[in-house]
Design a protein around this motif. Structure first.
Motif, PDB file in Angstrom:
ATOM      1  N   ALA A  50       0.826  -1.215   0.000  1.00  0.00           N
ATOM      2  CA  ALA A  50       0.000   0.000   0.000  1.00  0.00           C
ATOM      3  C   ALA A  50       0.858   1.264   0.000  1.00  0.00           C
ATOM      4  CB  ALA A  50      -0.929  -0.001   1.206  1.00  0.00           C
ATOM      5  N   LEU A  52       2.709   2.219   2.804  1.00  0.00           N
ATOM      6  CA  LEU A  52       2.851   2.756   4.162  1.00  0.00           C
ATOM      7  C   LEU A  52       4.251   2.555   4.710  1.00  0.00           C
ATOM      8  CD1 LEU A  52      -0.548   1.507   5.581  1.00  0.00           C
ATOM      9  CD2 LEU A  52       0.115   3.890   5.270  1.00  0.00           C
ATOM     10  N   LEU A  70       1.147   5.675  -2.156  1.00  0.00           N
ATOM     11  CA  LEU A  70       0.037   6.149  -1.317  1.00  0.00           C
ATOM     12  C   LEU A  70      -0.979   6.907  -2.167  1.00  0.00           C
ATOM     13  CD1 LEU A  70       1.891   7.381   1.887  1.00  0.00           C
ATOM     14  CD2 LEU A  70       0.405   5.388   1.678  1.00  0.00           C
ATOM     15  N   GLY A  71      -2.246   6.581  -1.982  1.00  0.00           N
ATOM     16  CA  GLY A  71      -3.287   7.254  -2.746  1.00  0.00           C
ATOM     17  C   GLY A  71      -3.562   6.584  -4.076  1.00  0.00           C
ATOM     18  N   ILE A  73      -3.461   2.866  -4.366  1.00  0.00           N
ATOM     19  CA  ILE A  73      -3.906   1.484  -4.183  1.00  0.00           C
ATOM     20  C   ILE A  73      -4.969   1.447  -3.089  1.00  0.00           C
ATOM     21  CG2 ILE A  73      -3.163  -0.828  -3.458  1.00  0.00           C
ATOM     22  CD1 ILE A  73      -0.433  -0.218  -4.663  1.00  0.00           C
ATOM     23  N   TYR A  75      -6.922   0.107  -0.016  1.00  0.00           N
ATOM     24  CA  TYR A  75      -6.509  -0.714   1.130  1.00  0.00           C
ATOM     25  C   TYR A  75      -7.661  -0.825   2.114  1.00  0.00           C
ATOM     26  CZ  TYR A  75      -4.073  -1.610   5.600  1.00  0.00           C
ATOM     27  OH  TYR A  75      -3.681  -2.102   6.823  1.00  0.00           O
ATOM     28  N   PRO A  77      -8.397  -2.234   5.782  1.00  0.00           N
ATOM     29  CA  PRO A  77      -7.754  -2.802   6.970  1.00  0.00           C
ATOM     30  C   PRO A  77      -8.635  -3.853   7.635  1.00  0.00           C
ATOM     31  CG  PRO A  77      -8.577  -0.612   7.441  1.00  0.00           C
ATOM     32  CD  PRO A  77      -8.864  -0.869   6.004  1.00  0.00           C
ATOM     33  N   ILE A  98     -10.884  13.121  -0.176  1.00  0.00           N
ATOM     34  CA  ILE A  98      -9.452  13.296  -0.014  1.00  0.00           C
ATOM     35  C   ILE A  98      -8.764  13.520  -1.360  1.00  0.00           C
ATOM     36  CG2 ILE A  98      -7.376  11.975   0.596  1.00  0.00           C
ATOM     37  CD1 ILE A  98      -9.012  11.194   3.153  1.00  0.00           C
ATOM     38  N   THR A 146     -11.982   4.400  -3.801  1.00  0.00           N
ATOM     39  CA  THR A 146     -10.664   4.997  -4.012  1.00  0.00           C
ATOM     40  C   THR A 146     -10.374   5.072  -5.505  1.00  0.00           C
ATOM     41  OG1 THR A 146      -9.582   2.839  -3.918  1.00  0.00           O
ATOM     42  CG2 THR A 146      -9.716   4.059  -1.855  1.00  0.00           C
TER      43      THR A 146
ATOM     44  N   LEU B 152      -4.997   4.023   7.203  1.00  0.00           N
ATOM     45  CA  LEU B 152      -6.052   3.960   6.190  1.00  0.00           C
ATOM     46  C   LEU B 152      -6.132   5.280   5.419  1.00  0.00           C
ATOM     47  CD1 LEU B 152      -8.497   2.570   4.873  1.00  0.00           C
ATOM     48  CD2 LEU B 152      -9.893   3.551   6.678  1.00  0.00           C
ATOM     49  N   LYS B 154      -3.850   7.530   5.096  1.00  0.00           N
ATOM     50  CA  LYS B 154      -2.648   7.729   4.272  1.00  0.00           C
ATOM     51  C   LYS B 154      -2.744   6.951   2.972  1.00  0.00           C
ATOM     52  CE  LYS B 154       0.477   8.352   8.147  1.00  0.00           C
ATOM     53  NZ  LYS B 154       1.397   7.535   8.947  1.00  0.00           N
ATOM     54  N   THR B 155      -3.281   5.724   3.035  1.00  0.00           N
ATOM     55  CA  THR B 155      -3.382   4.961   1.785  1.00  0.00           C
ATOM     56  C   THR B 155      -4.361   5.620   0.819  1.00  0.00           C
ATOM     57  OG1 THR B 155      -5.192   3.517   2.485  1.00  0.00           O
ATOM     58  CG2 THR B 155      -2.952   2.762   2.960  1.00  0.00           C
ATOM     59  N   MET B 156      -5.253   6.445   1.355  1.00  0.00           N
ATOM     60  CA  MET B 156      -6.143   7.180   0.452  1.00  0.00           C
ATOM     61  C   MET B 156      -5.434   8.406  -0.126  1.00  0.00           C
ATOM     62  SD  MET B 156      -9.666   7.168   2.642  1.00  0.00           S
ATOM     63  CE  MET B 156     -10.443   5.643   3.149  1.00  0.00           C
ATOM     64  N   GLY B 157      -4.216   8.623   0.306  1.00  0.00           N
ATOM     65  CA  GLY B 157      -3.458   9.754  -0.203  1.00  0.00           C
ATOM     66  C   GLY B 157      -3.653  11.023   0.610  1.00  0.00           C
TER      67      GLY B 157
END
Lengths: 246, 249
Positions: A50, A52, A70-71, A73, A75, A77, A98, A146, B152, B154-157
């Motif tokens: 992902a 991170l 980041l942004g 893929i 993800y 949890p 976002i 996303t 979470l 952060k993975t969304m950017g």
């Protein structure tokens, strides 16, 4: 779609590496599962993919490029992580906010998917009002929003009881077949891995071994009682444990 | 109705105490200038109503509200500052913790020295009592977001600011309200002490003046009003809290 080339990772300098030179690749539209005993580093690998965390050695290419993932893929949890102060529709649209992409268009898309996922009646409810299965579906929809083609799912059904889990597996397969996304799925449930995947990756002692699952699609839940299916179960459970028996 | 069921024992006991108290004073077991009967306190409230409600209540309320306003603003600024900057956190946090060992009442006279009889003595005392609990609650609230949730986002950017606005601030609100509820009562203590140090009006000042002339009904009337003021402030904040958080788990 995603290529991992000889990745090595450890948490601290001195520690024994969690991954030693592992390589794997995911092709577009595939359903691939990663299994391994708890503590084997499954979630860590997902977090690295992902974006991170970064490995100390090796390369990761997403859509042919190396660099910040980041942004890019999707993800999901282990826990649903729905924000309790947002309605379901607002939770689902969080990734859209976002990215700050066109909210009206995305909202229409989300509304259509909520309907498809059987969530339109609760779209304006808060997460606390939803059952475990519904929350997971909402969290999955948020992952889809996303807009990413690759979805990483970290044991999404781990907390559900056996009956609900079966429903959710069937549901996930049907959604995946329709949406054409690539799914990388973590589970510790061997049966689940075989039922859902094109390939199963076994993570053990920092190394990965691959097993292809040749069963045709669409798959039916009854196949878990078939002779061949049981053979695969035996094979995979041996692979998970192999080293411990030495 | 449900509340009545839950608390009726406590309410009955309280009424019983009031009745015994009333009888004890009326029978002259206790002199009324030491302890006035409940009915005398209510009568006192009526007797001094013009002064109490037109002058003193307003003054104290004003001190409390202005003091609370400054405390909230300062607590937000410092909490956010400490949250975003490790340096600010390292400078202020230890000082703030150690500062809590100072007996607050003991520094209050300093304000009288600096600000004299002006309103600022009282406002400063309110801030003294209410700033720290607000700050600590807010800061802890901001830190409450779990790493999993941060990951979470952060993975969304999401960038730092988006995580702050969309997750960390909403996450801190319950904790902020608990701080505010605690401080509702503290701030009134602060204002009262400030008024003791020197004032020309206010419920604390009124109580002291009444005490110096042994008018116990007046003293108790001011105490009753101060308590009610704290209670009402607490209820109003609790009501806002409920309104804000009504949909949460």
């Amino acid at each position: 779609m995603l290529v991992i080339d000889r990745l090595t990772f450890r948490y601290t300098e001195s520690e024994h590496p969690i991954f030693k030179n592992i390589s794997l690749s995911l092709r577009k539209g595939e359903f691939v599962s990663l299994i391994g005993s708890s503590g084997s580093g499954k979630s860590t690998l997902l977090k690295i993919i992902a974006g991170l965390m970064e490995g100390e050695d090796g390369h990761i290419y997403y859509e042919g490029y190396e660099g910040n993932r980041l942004g890019k893929i999707g993800y999901m949890p282990q826990k649903d992580q729905l924000l309790p102060w947002r309605k379901i529709i607002e939770n689902v649209l969080l990734p859209v906010e976002i990215r700050s992409s066109n909210k009206e268009v995305e909202k229409e898309k989300a509304t259509a998917l909520l309907k498809e996922f059987g969530l339109s009646e609760v779209a304006n409810e808060y997460p606390s009002r939803l059952s475990g299965g519904m929350r997971q579906r909402a969290a999955f929809l948020r992952t889809i929003m996303t807009g990413s083609d690759l979805l990483l799912l970290d044991e999404p059904f781990g907390a559900l009881d056996a009956m609900r889990k079966q429903d959710m597996q069937r549901w996930l397969l049907s959604v995946w077949e329709r949406l054409g996304k690539t799914i990388f799925f973590i589970t510790h449930d061997i049966e689940e891995a075989i039922l859902l995947s094109d390939r199963v990756l076994v993570l053990r002692d920092g190394e990965i071994e691959e097993v292809s699952i040749p069963f045709s699609r669409p798959r039916v839940p009854d196949m878990i009682f078939g002779h061949e299916f049981i053979e695969y179960r035996r094979l995979l459970s041996e692979k998970i444990r192999e080293k411990n028996h030495l | 109705m449900k509340n009545l069921k839950k608390y009726y024992q406590s309410i009955l006991f309280f009424l019983l105490v009031l009745i015994i108290w009333e009888i004890a004073v009326r029978q002259d077991w206790v002199p009324f200038f030491i302890l006035p009967a409940p009915s005398m306190i209510i009568a006192g409230l009526w007797k001094y109503k013009e002064q109490l409600f037109t002058i003193h209540l307003g003054t104290t309320l004003y001190e409390v509200l202005v003091g609370l306003f400054f405390s909230v603003v300062a607590a937000i600024l410092l909490a956010v500052g400490m949250f975003f900057s490790k340096t600010i956190q390292r400078i202020f946090y230890p000082i703030l913790i150690v500062s809590q060992t100072i007996p607050l009442i003991a520094i209050a006279p300093v304000f009288a020295l600096w600000f004299g009889y002006s309103l600022w003595t009282k406002i400063a005392a309110v801030i003294l009592f209410s700033f720290f609990p607000l700050l600590v609650n807010l800061y802890d609230g901001l830190k409450m977001t779990k790493d999993d949730l941060m990951d979470l986002l952060k993975t969304m950017g999401a960038n730092r600011w988006q995580i702050f606005r969309k997750v960390q601030v909403p996450m801190a609100i319950p904790s902020f309200f608990s701080g505010l509820k605690v401080v509702a009562v503290y701030s009134i203590t602060g204002a009262t002490i400030g008024e003791w140090l020197g004032a020309e009006s206010g419920l604390g000042y009124f109580g002291r003046r009444m005490a110096s002339t042994l008018r116990s009904d007046g003293v108790f009337a001011s105490v009753l009003l101060l308590s009610l003021l704290g209670l009402i402030l607490f209820i109003i904040i609790g009501w806002f809290e409920k309104l804000t958080l009504k949909n949460r788990r």
